[in-house]
Design an enzyme around this catalytic site. Sequence first.
Site, PDB file in Angstrom:
ATOM      1  N   THR A 285       0.826  -1.216   0.000  1.00  0.00           N
ATOM      2  CA  THR A 285       0.000   0.000   0.000  1.00  0.00           C
ATOM      3  C   THR A 285       0.854   1.258   0.000  1.00  0.00           C
ATOM      4  O   THR A 285       0.476   2.273  -0.580  1.00  0.00           O
ATOM      5  CB  THR A 285      -0.951  -0.027   1.216  1.00  0.00           C
ATOM      6  OG1 THR A 285      -1.885  -1.083   1.013  1.00  0.00           O
ATOM      7  CG2 THR A 285      -1.716   1.271   1.389  1.00  0.00           C
TER       8      THR A 285
ATOM      9  N   SER B  12       1.520  -7.487  -0.911  1.00  0.00           N
ATOM     10  CA  SER B  12       2.216  -8.574  -0.214  1.00  0.00           C
ATOM     11  C   SER B  12       1.375  -9.836  -0.063  1.00  0.00           C
ATOM     12  O   SER B  12       1.921 -10.903   0.187  1.00  0.00           O
ATOM     13  CB  SER B  12       2.733  -8.100   1.141  1.00  0.00           C
ATOM     14  OG  SER B  12       1.687  -7.894   2.041  1.00  0.00           O
TER      15      SER B  12
ATOM     16  N   THR C 119       1.642  -4.543   4.210  1.00  0.00           N
ATOM     17  CA  THR C 119       1.469  -4.941   5.616  1.00  0.00           C
ATOM     18  C   THR C 119       0.847  -6.329   5.764  1.00  0.00           C
ATOM     19  O   THR C 119       0.997  -6.961   6.803  1.00  0.00           O
ATOM     20  CB  THR C 119       0.572  -3.931   6.361  1.00  0.00           C
ATOM     21  OG1 THR C 119      -0.681  -3.840   5.675  1.00  0.00           O
ATOM     22  CG2 THR C 119       1.219  -2.562   6.429  1.00  0.00           C
ATOM     23  N   ASP C 120       0.150  -6.819   4.711  1.00  0.00           N
ATOM     24  CA  ASP C 120      -0.629  -8.055   4.872  1.00  0.00           C
ATOM     25  C   ASP C 120       0.233  -9.251   5.287  1.00  0.00           C
ATOM     26  O   ASP C 120      -0.175 -10.053   6.129  1.00  0.00           O
ATOM     27  CB  ASP C 120      -1.369  -8.392   3.569  1.00  0.00           C
ATOM     28  CG  ASP C 120      -2.543  -7.462   3.324  1.00  0.00           C
ATOM     29  OD1 ASP C 120      -2.855  -6.642   4.205  1.00  0.00           O
ATOM     30  OD2 ASP C 120      -3.149  -7.547   2.243  1.00  0.00           O
TER      31      ASP C 120
HETATM   32  N1  LIG Z   1      -1.487  -2.010   3.946  1.00  0.00           N
HETATM   33  C1  LIG Z   1      -0.985  -2.830   3.030  1.00  0.00           C
HETATM   34  O1  LIG Z   1       0.154  -2.696   2.622  1.00  0.00           O
HETATM   35  C2  LIG Z   1      -1.872  -3.940   2.566  1.00  0.00           C
HETATM   36  C3  LIG Z   1      -1.634  -4.394   1.156  1.00  0.00           C
HETATM   37  N2  LIG Z   1      -2.779  -5.136   0.712  1.00  0.00           N
HETATM   38  C4  LIG Z   1      -0.392  -5.272   1.026  1.00  0.00           C
HETATM   39  O2  LIG Z   1      -0.082  -6.047   1.899  1.00  0.00           O
HETATM   40  O3  LIG Z   1       0.263  -5.228   0.033  1.00  0.00           O
END
Ligand SMILES: NC(=O)C[C@H](N)C(=O)O
Length: 281
Positions: A12, A65, A98-99
Amino acid sequence: MNRIVVLATGGTISSHRSPDGGSRAKDSAADLIGALSAHGLDDFTSGDAHAGIELESEDIAVQNSFNFSFADISRVAHAVARILSREDVDGVVVTHGTDTMEETLALLGFTHDDPRPVVLTGAQRSPDHSDSDGPRNLHDAIRTAASPASRGQGVLLVFGGEIHSALGLRKNHTLAPQPFGHRSAGALGAVLESGPRYFAQALTPEPLPLPNDAFHQQRVDMVLGYPGADAALMHAALETGATGVVVLGAGAGNPGVPLTDAIAQATAQGVLVGLGTRTGA
Ligand SMILES: NC(=O)C[C@H](N)C(=O)O
């Protein structure tokens, strides 16, 4: 002069809305650094507030991710080790979705073998949101990686103004500004106006070797224990070639009778079974 390498992988922090309505990873490490000044943050190119930090950028993926495989997280670990093989580098920042950041943090945390810090960061709101948290998180991560106080603290996560040790971290919330936390410990420190400040010393384990090609071929499935859980998913894992299964049992890791029988069958077949608890701690 402190030389910090910013290694981008997507997530993100680098995503923008796409015409199909979704959000897609797009920005490079250079783009992320270049956007700092537009958010009123020092971009470390001029000699003012944080003179003494010199940035280099590298991109190894532009992905969200949740799409990462074992090969992808292994590539991150090898890239970090390659960068740290250079004596002119003082620390590494990795931008990451973050995932599945907790899996990459775990692999790096178990294999990191160097006093110089490796700092992961990301964002909950993408750069096309007016209040994106990415630039501040990246700025905090760079200052943390460049600080002599971070030496010997191992692999770190800097997010929402907090500094956490990599091992045992989990993403506990989908949208909260600080989604990460340890179930059995608190933050190691905080990033203040004056720079990173530590309250505790991280426990760093004896490093394991970096993953080799066999790591990419592993398939480790996860099976949950719950009222009425039978062994159907465990059998499916075994029949479709899982090389390992993690069973997350109820309470203290109690799998129940059907899953217990299936675990015995799996281990008899030579499949490694890890037993944990679905409580997370
Ligand atoms: N906040 C994030 O980065 C979530 C995103 N969907 C990822 O993990 O790539």
